[in-house]
Design a protein around this motif. Structure first.
Motif, PDB file in Angstrom:
ATOM      1  N   PRO B 121       0.757  -1.731   0.307  1.00 65.69           N
ATOM      2  CA  PRO B 121       0.386   0.358  -0.530  1.00 65.69           C
ATOM      3  C   PRO B 121       0.538   1.810   0.092  1.00 65.69           C
ATOM      4  O   PRO B 121       0.685   2.292   0.582  1.00 65.69           O
ATOM      5  N   ILE B 122       1.779   1.294  -0.659  1.00 64.16           N
ATOM      6  CA  ILE B 122       2.203   2.375  -0.815  1.00 64.16           C
ATOM      7  C   ILE B 122       3.206   2.823  -2.367  1.00 64.16           C
ATOM      8  O   ILE B 122       3.208   1.736  -3.379  1.00 64.16           O
ATOM      9  N   ARG B 136       9.395  -0.440   5.265  1.00 63.33           N
ATOM     10  CA  ARG B 136       9.009  -1.577   6.150  1.00 63.33           C
ATOM     11  C   ARG B 136       6.984  -0.850   5.609  1.00 63.33           C
ATOM     12  O   ARG B 136       7.002   0.051   6.187  1.00 63.33           O
ATOM     13  N   SER B 137       6.478  -1.720   5.052  1.00 61.42           N
ATOM     14  CA  SER B 137       5.385  -1.733   4.605  1.00 61.42           C
ATOM     15  C   SER B 137       4.778  -3.466   4.959  1.00 61.42           C
ATOM     16  O   SER B 137       5.209  -4.300   5.494  1.00 61.42           O
ATOM     17  N   MET B 138       3.610  -2.957   4.291  1.00 58.72           N
ATOM     18  CA  MET B 138       2.697  -4.654   4.412  1.00 58.72           C
ATOM     19  C   MET B 138       3.027  -5.648   3.189  1.00 58.72           C
ATOM     20  O   MET B 138       2.178  -4.894   2.062  1.00 58.72           O
TER      21      MET B 138
END
Lengths: 86, 181
Positions: B121-122, B136-138
């Motif tokens: 989601p970025i 760091r994300s999903m």
């Protein structure tokens, strides 16, 4: 809803975990007395408006944040690292 | 002494080639989480430079090459990938061996960014997330790390226990992207 993480930038709400009122950062002294502890553990104001809340950027950098959010509009006006807010 | 053969996180699952896209497991070498003690960022950076030739990256950045790579990995935390860390680093930072804890996959090929757009989601387009950037994300529903290693080359890391899920999600996204081109 998006939250501006001071470390990662603007991120989607799903990356964050909601803890509760940022009052948790103002822990009374151990000998503050039953009334102060009762207030700290159980009693919360619940205005229809601005709240100061603790969120964690769980799926991101892991930082704990103090987020000022309007619960009627979800507008967010300020985000700080919890370590800077105490 | 019995010589044990290490089994990698994605053994039997990768490589996966769909259209012009390739997902392959990446052996990053020894992985060490480095968490500099409070106020020791500069000392840790200087020591890393002297011993391993890389500095402490700022938030959201990855430095180095396949021999020695250092990935920003969260608040107050970086991941050294490649060499066995110098024990001197323990004077200025907390160290933790993570070598077997992560599933590391490189996705490459034209359209890799479109595959990740379905999972992360970025904004990972080159204009916002060029080579040397990391986040760091999903990835799907998994917490993980995404780094850009070059044009249409991304390194994804998730917990080792999630290897099967990562490959499944990647395969699905790769198939749908290729089907539309």
């Amino acid at each position: 809803m998006r939250i501006q993480c001071p470390i990662c930038g603007s991120r989607d709400r799903r990356e964050f975990y909601y803890k509760g009122d940022a009052l948790a950062l103002k822990r009374p002294a151990p000998d503050a007395g039953a009334e102060a502890w009762d207030d700290y553990v159980y009693l919360r104001d619940n205005p229809a408006g601005w709240h100061s809340e603790l969120w964690q950027h769980e799926a991101g950098c892991g930082a704990w944040l103090v987020v000022e959010r309007n619960i009627t509009s979800h507008e967010i006006r300020k985000v700080t690292l919890a370590e800077d807010a105490t | 002494m019995v010589e044990l053969i290490a089994k990698s996180a994605c053994a039997g699952l990768l490589p996966l080639k769909i259209g012009g896209l390739l997902a392959a497991e990446k052996d990053l070498g020894v992985l060490t989480a480095i968490m500099p003690f409070i106020g020791q960022d500069k000392a840790a950076s200087d020591m890393l430079k002297a011993v391993h030739g890389v500095t402490l990256p700022e938030a959201g950045r990855v430095i180095g090459d396949d021999d020695t790579r250092i990935i920003w990995f969260g608040r107050g935390q970086v991941l050294l990938a490649g060499p066995t860390p110098s024990t001197d680093l323990a004077q200025v930072a907390a160290l933790s061996d993570q070598s077997d804890a992560w599933c590391c996959v490189e996705l490459s090929g034209a359209g890799a960014v479109d595959v990740l757009a379905r999972l992360v989601p970025i904004d990972l387009r080159a204009s916002a997330f060029p080579k040397g950037h990391t986040a760091r994300s999903m990835i799907g529903h998994m917490n993980g790390s995404v780094s850009c290693l070059g044009s249409d080359r991304f390194l994804m890391m998730v917990f080792r226990s999630m290897a099967g899920t990562l490959v499944h999600e990647l395969a699905e996204a790769m198939e749908t992207v290729v089907a539309r081109t």
